[in-house]
Scaffold this active site. Structure first.
Site, PDB file in Angstrom:
ATOM      1  N   PRO A 241       4.598  -2.244   1.167  1.00 31.14           N
ATOM      2  CG  PRO A 241       6.710  -3.064   0.607  1.00 31.14           C
ATOM      3  CD  PRO A 241       5.408  -2.619   0.002  1.00 31.14           C
ATOM      4  CB  CYS A 242       4.526   0.921   5.063  1.00 35.54           C
ATOM      5  SG  CYS A 242       5.205   2.606   4.976  1.00 35.54           S
TER       6      CYS A 242
END
Length: 355
Positions: A86-87
């Site tokens: 997740p970024c």
């Protein structure tokens, strides 16, 4: 016990299992997934039989522990490490950077496992901004894998190319230390899959009202609407209508949008039947968070409709009592159809590689 010609994978940041599902359909055995969100465990393991969910924070998890937990060994030519972290910190979509700052360095945490195990292949999927934002760890990661002998290809792709009825642009990287000419291949399609193709022609998706609770395996559940939001949606034209239809209605117009017709244009809008859906985010159950209104019914799309637009099979069940948590699982996932195509690409590279 491992089979001689089987390709295996470890799914870091696995979430609810989008990549694991897609890789399995391609013929890759995913040994397990690692994620710090315990709420994904039941969904991951019940839908991906034989794949173990490891509840760990990767920044506090060691390669030696992984070696023990899944029995993986260094320098395995037929091993794939999946790093779809997740970024949101680097996304081009407007989000709170303070909330997502903790995800900023996850790619660097992933790197320590690559360094220790040196798997045959690496797959990364992330937000497009990861390859352009100043201070992104991506350039350092690419330099690192090149130095230790990996060839790679990377590009920004649209999910529509992978038979997914959704405009979802993602950064994709595939690397190999076996094949010197590995490429991210974009499938050529004569027709783009649309919202109608996916949720408009499915007999099981009966018309429902906002607030419908579906306790069956289908999970055709829709979030409720306040009285004023129901009125707003009823006044929004079918099949692609927008909030501009009621901008001059003093009761319905929101003060924050007065005089801002060109800003946040999709908010409170309906999907188009004969176009791909917009990006399915973690808030797709809410009409106030994007163009998530059903093309003709007065509600946001349901949990199952969101999952279908992400290309999850209808048999894939999500386990949680909260609409918000299930929507987050679905919206955060890598679309299984995209993962399937990447998995097939890796299998082809293994078959052609001088192992």
């Amino acid at each position: 016990m491992k089979e001689l010609n089987q390709i295996y994978a470890v799914d870091f940041f696995c979430g609810a299992g989008g990549v694991t599902c897609g890789f399995s359909k391609a013929g890759i055995k995913v040994l397990g997934g690692i994620d710090m969100d315990l709420s994904c465990k039941e969904t991951y393991e019940k839908n991906n039989k034989g794949s173990k969910f490891i509840h760990k924070d990767i920044s506090k998890y060691s390669p030696e522990e992984l070696e023990t937990d899944l029995g993986v060994k260094p320098n395995d030519d037929k091993m794939v490490f999946i790093g779809c972290s997740p970024c949101q910190y680097y996304t081009i979509i407007h989000t709170s950077k303070d909330k997502s700052a903790k995800s900023k360095l996850l790619l660097e945490d992933f790197r320590k496992f690559i360094d220790y195990f040196r798997p045959g292949f690496i797959f990364i999927e992330n937000v497009p901004g990861l390859d352009t934002k100043q201070g992104s760890p991506l350039e350092y990661f690419k330099s690192f894998i090149s130095q230790i002998g990996y060839a790679f290809d990377d590009k920004v792709v649209n999910a529509t190319a992978f038979n997914i009825p959704q405009n979802r642009k993602r950064y994709v990287l595939v690397a190999s230390r076996l094949a010197s000419d590995i490429k991210v291949l974009i499938p050529k399609r004569k027709k783009i899959r649309t919202v109608r193709d996916s949720i408009g022609k499915t007999q099981s998706l009966k018309p429902i009202a906002a607030g419908n609770k579906d306790s069956t395996k289908l999970q055709h559940t829709s979030a409720g609407l306040t009285e004023i939001n129901l009125r707003r949606l009823m006044k929004t034209p079918l099949d692609g209508g927008t909030r501009l239809a009621w901008k001059d209605d003093n009761e319905l117009q929101l003060p924050c949008y007065e005089g801002k017709d060109e800003m946040f244009f999709d908010v409170y809008g309906r999907m188009h039947w004969d176009m791909p859906a917009p990006t399915i985010t973690t808030k797709f159950y809410s009409i106030s968070n994007g163009r998530f209104g059903h093309p003709e019914q007065n509600r946001a799309i349901s949990l199952r409709e969101g999952a279908i637009l992400q290309s999850f099979p209808t048999s894939y069940r999500f386990y949680h009592s909260s609409i918000e948590r299930i929507a987050r699982m679905i919206g955060n996932a890598v679309p299984p159809n995209m993962a399937k195509e990447i998995g097939k690409l890796i299998i082809k590279s293994v078959d052609n590689a001088p192992i």
